[in-house]
Design an enzyme around this catalytic site. Structure first.
Site, PDB file in Angstrom:
ATOM      1  N   LYS A  13       0.810  -1.218   0.000  1.00  0.00           N
ATOM      2  CA  LYS A  13       0.000   0.000   0.000  1.00  0.00           C
ATOM      3  C   LYS A  13       0.847   1.274   0.000  1.00  0.00           C
ATOM      4  CE  LYS A  13      -1.158  -0.393   4.915  1.00  0.00           C
ATOM      5  NZ  LYS A  13      -0.080  -1.369   5.208  1.00  0.00           N
ATOM      6  N   ARG A  88      -5.618   2.381  11.764  1.00  0.00           N
ATOM      7  CA  ARG A  88      -5.253   0.976  11.951  1.00  0.00           C
ATOM      8  C   ARG A  88      -6.100   0.327  13.028  1.00  0.00           C
ATOM      9  NH1 ARG A  88       0.416   1.277  10.069  1.00  0.00           N
ATOM     10  NH2 ARG A  88       1.312  -0.809   9.860  1.00  0.00           N
ATOM     11  N   ARG A 127      12.544  -7.867   2.199  1.00  0.00           N
ATOM     12  CA  ARG A 127      12.599  -6.408   2.197  1.00  0.00           C
ATOM     13  C   ARG A 127      13.903  -5.900   2.798  1.00  0.00           C
ATOM     14  NH1 ARG A 127       6.873  -3.462   3.161  1.00  0.00           N
ATOM     15  NH2 ARG A 127       7.532  -3.162   5.290  1.00  0.00           N
ATOM     16  N   ARG A 160      14.872  -4.428   8.408  1.00  0.00           N
ATOM     17  CA  ARG A 160      14.382  -3.668   9.564  1.00  0.00           C
ATOM     18  C   ARG A 160      13.914  -4.621  10.656  1.00  0.00           C
ATOM     19  NH1 ARG A 160      10.277   0.420   6.766  1.00  0.00           N
ATOM     20  NH2 ARG A 160       8.847  -0.937   7.878  1.00  0.00           N
ATOM     21  N   ARG A 171       2.971  -8.860  13.647  1.00  0.00           N
ATOM     22  CA  ARG A 171       2.279  -7.749  12.964  1.00  0.00           C
ATOM     23  C   ARG A 171       1.042  -8.248  12.226  1.00  0.00           C
ATOM     24  NH1 ARG A 171       6.492  -4.523   9.474  1.00  0.00           N
ATOM     25  NH2 ARG A 171       4.851  -2.976   9.359  1.00  0.00           N
TER      26      ARG A 171
HETATM   27  P1  AMP Z   1       4.229   0.816   8.684  1.00  0.00           P
HETATM   28  O1  AMP Z   1       5.456   1.430   8.107  1.00  0.00           O
HETATM   29  O2  AMP Z   1       2.952   1.510   8.268  1.00  0.00           O
HETATM   30  O3  AMP Z   1       4.130  -0.665   8.480  1.00  0.00           O
HETATM   31  O4  AMP Z   1       4.306   1.044  10.268  1.00  0.00           O
HETATM   32  C1  AMP Z   1       5.370   0.527  11.043  1.00  0.00           C
HETATM   33  C2  AMP Z   1       4.949   0.452  12.509  1.00  0.00           C
HETATM   34  O5  AMP Z   1       4.594   1.772  12.989  1.00  0.00           O
HETATM   35  C3  AMP Z   1       3.730  -0.397  12.804  1.00  0.00           C
HETATM   36  O6  AMP Z   1       4.034  -1.773  12.918  1.00  0.00           O
HETATM   37  C4  AMP Z   1       3.255   0.208  14.123  1.00  0.00           C
HETATM   38  O7  AMP Z   1       4.062  -0.220  15.209  1.00  0.00           O
HETATM   39  C5  AMP Z   1       3.524   1.684  13.904  1.00  0.00           C
HETATM   40  N1  AMP Z   1       2.355   2.363  13.312  1.00  0.00           N
HETATM   41  C6  AMP Z   1       2.265   2.922  12.066  1.00  0.00           C
HETATM   42  N2  AMP Z   1       1.053   3.446  11.861  1.00  0.00           N
HETATM   43  C7  AMP Z   1       0.336   3.230  13.005  1.00  0.00           C
HETATM   44  C8  AMP Z   1      -0.991   3.519  13.413  1.00  0.00           C
HETATM   45  N3  AMP Z   1      -1.868   4.144  12.611  1.00  0.00           N
HETATM   46  N4  AMP Z   1      -1.363   3.140  14.660  1.00  0.00           N
HETATM   47  C9  AMP Z   1      -0.504   2.533  15.486  1.00  0.00           C
HETATM   48  N5  AMP Z   1       0.745   2.200  15.160  1.00  0.00           N
HETATM   49  C10 AMP Z   1       1.176   2.541  13.932  1.00  0.00           C
END
Ligand code: AMP
Length: 214
Positions: A13, A88, A127, A160, A171
């Site tokens: 996404k 989320r 990744r 990462r 996750r």
């Molecule tokens: P992403 O890069 O979107 O996969 O986000 C990486 C991490 O950031 C996630 O696994 C969460 O720990 C945190 N995170 C990102 N967006 C949110 C959100 N809207 N609510 C809570 N945690 C978030």
């Protein structure tokens, strides 16, 4: 155009959100990117968020919602925005609906990039992220020109912490428990569209642009 990207972590996404943002000249708002930028700058928010991110858990809503509400009210977001990684949770979605209602607005479309867990696990293990500029690669589908080095800035590429297999599993559990219910939430609002995220990125992009132009 105000767009939400939904989908499991690693569904692609983020890649698609960037394309939409470029094409429609609207900001790409990724909460994950905001947390990572804060961490890099060593802010209190970044350090707090890291604890959760490294465990594959969600950062609490109270640390997340206000920062998004502030961001979507900035001048550059007047014509719309693409939200990537937010909301989320149902409380985050409700906070967004309420904040927009106050200014007489609604979201236009929620695009669910649908990818089964098996594909996600395979994708995320490959990744790699740049420690310097944050650019992302994939050892099979988007390899860097020189193994282990960033094409853009030459810094090292790493897996990462939150892309490590045990964290990915966590996750995905968190995604199914807390984020997947948003599919129903936006279905009920009548703005949900689903695309098959297992297709090649260019085909997913074509499907998404087809929906946006419809
Ligand atoms: P992403 O890069 O979107 O996969 O986000 C990486 C991490 O950031 C996630 O696994 C969460 O720990 C945190 N995170 C990102 N967006 C949110 C959100 N809207 N609510 C809570 N945690 C978030």
């Amino acid at each position: 155009m105000k767009i939400i990207m939904l989908g499991a972590p690693g569904a692609g996404k983020g890649t698609q959100a960037k394309k939409i943002a470029d094409a429609y000249h609207i900001p790409h708002i990724s909460t994950g990117d905001i947390f990572r930028a804060n961490l890099k700058e060593g802010t209190e928010l970044g350090l707090k968020a890291k604890e959760y991110m490294d465990r594959g858990e969600l950062v609490p809503d109270e640390l997340t919602c206000d920062l998004v509400m502030d961001r979507i009210q900035k001048d550059d977001a007047k014509e719309g925005f693409v939200l990537d990684g937010f909301p989320r949770t149902i409380p985050q979605a409700e906070a967004l609906t309420e904040a927009l209602k106050k200014i007489g607005q609604v979201m236009d479309i929620a695009i669910n990039v649908d990818v089964p867990d098996e594909n996600i696990i395979e994708r995320m293990g490959g990744r790699r992220a740049c420690v310097g500029c944050g650019a992302t690669y994939h050892i099979v589908t988007v390899p860097p020109k020189t193994e282990g080095k960033c094409d853009r800035c030459g810094a090292d590429l790493i897996l990462r912490d939150d892309d490590k297999p045990e964290t990915v599993k966590k996750r995905l559990e968190v995604y199914h428990a807390q984020t997947q219910p948003l599919i129903d939430y936006y279905e009920k609002q009548g703005i949900l569209k689903t695309v098959d995220g297992t297709k090649a990125p260019a085909d997913v992009e074509a499907d998404i642009f087809g929906l946006l132009k419809a």
